[in-house]
Design a protein around this motif. Structure first.
Motif, PDB file in Angstrom:
ATOM      1  N   PHE A 308      21.486  19.255   4.268  1.00 48.55           N
ATOM      2  CA  PHE A 308      21.900  19.875   3.005  1.00 48.55           C
ATOM      3  C   PHE A 308      22.330  21.320   3.208  1.00 48.55           C
ATOM      4  O   PHE A 308      23.003  21.894   2.362  1.00 48.55           O
ATOM      5  N   GLN A 309      21.896  21.924   4.293  1.00 49.84           N
ATOM      6  CA  GLN A 309      22.328  23.262   4.714  1.00 49.84           C
ATOM      7  C   GLN A 309      22.122  24.310   3.623  1.00 49.84           C
ATOM      8  O   GLN A 309      23.039  25.056   3.262  1.00 49.84           O
ATOM      9  N   ILE A 310      20.866  24.375   3.118  1.00 47.12           N
ATOM     10  CA  ILE A 310      20.564  25.349   2.065  1.00 47.12           C
ATOM     11  C   ILE A 310      19.371  26.227   2.423  1.00 47.12           C
ATOM     12  O   ILE A 310      18.894  26.991   1.580  1.00 47.12           O
ATOM     13  N   SER A 311      18.880  26.131   3.653  1.00 44.66           N
ATOM     14  CA  SER A 311      17.772  26.977   4.055  1.00 44.66           C
ATOM     15  C   SER A 311      18.299  28.351   4.475  1.00 44.66           C
ATOM     16  O   SER A 311      19.501  28.609   4.482  1.00 44.66           O
ATOM     17  N   THR A 312      17.375  29.240   4.792  1.00 48.35           N
ATOM     18  CA  THR A 312      17.714  30.588   5.242  1.00 48.35           C
ATOM     19  C   THR A 312      16.885  30.919   6.478  1.00 48.35           C
ATOM     20  O   THR A 312      15.924  30.215   6.809  1.00 48.35           O
ATOM     21  N   ASP A 313      17.228  32.008   7.147  1.00 48.29           N
ATOM     22  CA  ASP A 313      16.457  32.429   8.321  1.00 48.29           C
ATOM     23  C   ASP A 313      14.998  32.682   7.943  1.00 48.29           C
ATOM     24  O   ASP A 313      14.079  32.338   8.700  1.00 48.29           O
ATOM     25  N   GLU A 314      14.788  33.295   6.765  1.00 50.46           N
ATOM     26  CA  GLU A 314      13.425  33.589   6.340  1.00 50.46           C
ATOM     27  C   GLU A 314      12.638  32.305   6.084  1.00 50.46           C
ATOM     28  O   GLU A 314      11.467  32.198   6.474  1.00 50.46           O
ATOM     29  N   LEU A 315      13.244  31.349   5.406  1.00 54.29           N
ATOM     30  CA  LEU A 315      12.556  30.088   5.131  1.00 54.29           C
ATOM     31  C   LEU A 315      12.251  29.336   6.417  1.00 54.29           C
ATOM     32  O   LEU A 315      11.153  28.794   6.588  1.00 54.29           O
ATOM     33  N   ASP A 316      13.209  29.297   7.338  1.00 57.02           N
ATOM     34  CA  ASP A 316      12.979  28.617   8.618  1.00 57.02           C
ATOM     35  C   ASP A 316      11.861  29.295   9.402  1.00 57.02           C
ATOM     36  O   ASP A 316      11.006  28.639   9.999  1.00 57.02           O
ATOM     37  N   ALA A 317      11.860  30.635   9.391  1.00 58.25           N
ATOM     38  CA  ALA A 317      10.827  31.372  10.108  1.00 58.25           C
ATOM     39  C   ALA A 317       9.449  31.096   9.516  1.00 58.25           C
ATOM     40  O   ALA A 317       8.452  30.940  10.241  1.00 58.25           O
ATOM     41  N   CYS A 318       9.386  31.016   8.203  1.00 63.18           N
ATOM     42  CA  CYS A 318       8.124  30.733   7.521  1.00 63.18           C
ATOM     43  C   CYS A 318       7.583  29.359   7.916  1.00 63.18           C
ATOM     44  O   CYS A 318       6.409  29.224   8.279  1.00 63.18           O
TER      45      CYS A 318
END
Length: 384
Positions: A308-318
């Protein structure tokens, strides 16, 4: 989070200060976090949210001059005021458009107008449905005051129309359904096509678990283009497959006819996410250990990130930091492009996991995250 009695007193006092009189009542509606089931609602699919203990409160009184006056304790202190006959999409704009859209939907019941004061502790822009908490608190208030024959399901539709048609945010019915229909101690299993609901017991504390929400501090808004783009792509994929909605695709094999890589990715997320919701509900209904849903949550994040390609670097890092620190599972929640993640963790490791996420954010020079635990809470109600 605010105690209901204290919250009602604060809203009443603020209403009196702004408008010089007492409200007829104070109503509250919660934000929500989705255990699983992102972007499936507008594809006629399945969702599994819980209501947050955080709420938006609406203090309301009817008027007799045909005008609507709106104020917020989280705003700049100004009162937004205009005639009922002036209401239109985009007027008023900003936060006031959400309650105004609800008023517009019940205009035939409100010839005299109303005054409204709102107060909230639902984090705004965190993917926790602060907008639905606002519209649903107002919808419940107006139901009680001027349209008592409306059902909660009617209010779900009224609040959805306010966001979709008046504000222009292309949401489904997940957020409004969660805010109005959830019950304490349960997750709400909702079939968005059939509008069937089931209260699924979710007492994580009894088995030593916590559901943490991590607000990454990266704001998002449903009215921005990315959410609408995903909705249009899902509709295009369904049209190419010749089905009413992606809910009607039984499994990934049914996507073979899609030769567009973007549409294939979007559709694959929806098909697999529906399956994940059903699997999580199966686990929670039975005698299985709820820890078993952890890997399913992580699979959902990978799907939201890659397909879906809706994540962010911050969300992935979390998510990565939480799992490395011992969480059973984690995933981003909400519309995407910012907002929050949810983490399933043993209570005894919750502080360690939260610290690991903060350390990772500090290492990567991200803004410090905000972390709080979620107790599945009650839906919208009158406070007094």
């Amino acid at each position: 989070m605010t105690d209901d009695v204290a919250a009602a007193e604060r809203a009443r006092a603020a209403f009196a200060e702004r408008f010089g009189g007492e409200p007829e009542g104070v109503w509250a509606a919660p934000g929500r976090v989705n255990v699983i089931g992102e972007h499936t609602d507008y594809n006629d699919g399945y969702v599994l949210p819980v209501a947050l203990p955080h709420t938006t409160r609406a203090a309301v009184a009817r008027r007799t001059d045909g005008r609507i006056a709106l104020a917020s304790l989280q705003g700049d202190g100004d009162v937004v005021e205009l005639g009922l006959d002036e209401l239109a999409p985009g007027r008023p704009d900003g936060w006031a458009g959400y309650p105004a859209g609800v008023v517009e939907g019940l205009r035939e019941h409100l010839a005299g107008g109303l005054s409204l004061l709102v107060d909230t502790d639902v984090p705004v822009g965190a993917g926790l449905s602060s907008s639905a908490a606002l519209t649903c608190s107002v919808a419940l208030a107006l139901r009680d005051l001027v349209a008592p024959d409306l059902t909660l399901e009617d209010l779900v539709e009224l609040a959805r129309r306010s966001e979709n048609d008046f504000v222009g945010a292309p949401t489904g019915i997940l957020d409004q359904s969660a805010s109005l229909l959830c019950t304490a101690g349960h997750a709400l299993f909702l079939d968005t096509r059939e509008r069937r609901t089931e209260q699924v017991p979710l007492d994580l504390a009894a088995v030593g678990l916590e559901l943490l929400v991590v607000d990454t501090g990266t704001s998002h808004t449903h009215a921005d283009g990315g959410y609408g783009d995903r909705r249009r792509e899902c509709e295009q994929a369904a049209a190419r497959l010749g089905v009413p909605a992606l809910r009607d695709v039984a499994d990934v094999a049914g996507l073979a006819a899609l030769d567009d890589d973007v549409l294939l990715r979007r559709a694959r997320h929806i098909v697999t996410e529906n399956a994940r919701v059903l699997e999580v509900v199966r686990i929670l209904r039975g005698s299985s250990d709820p820890r078993e849903i952890g890997p399913i949550l992580l699979e959902g994040h990978v799907s939201l990130r890659d397909d879906f390609q809706i994540s962010t670097d911050e969300l992935d890092a979390c998510v990565d930091a939480a799992v490395r620190a011992g969480a059973h599972g984690a995933r981003m929640v909400g519309g995407g492009f910012g907002g929050s993640a949810v983490v399933l963790v043993d209570r005894e490791r919750a502080a360690t996991v939260a610290a690991a996420v903060r350390d990772e954010f500090d290492r990567r020079a991200f803004a410090p995250p905000r972390t709080f635990d979620v107790i599945p809470s009650a839906g919208a109600r009158r406070l007094g």
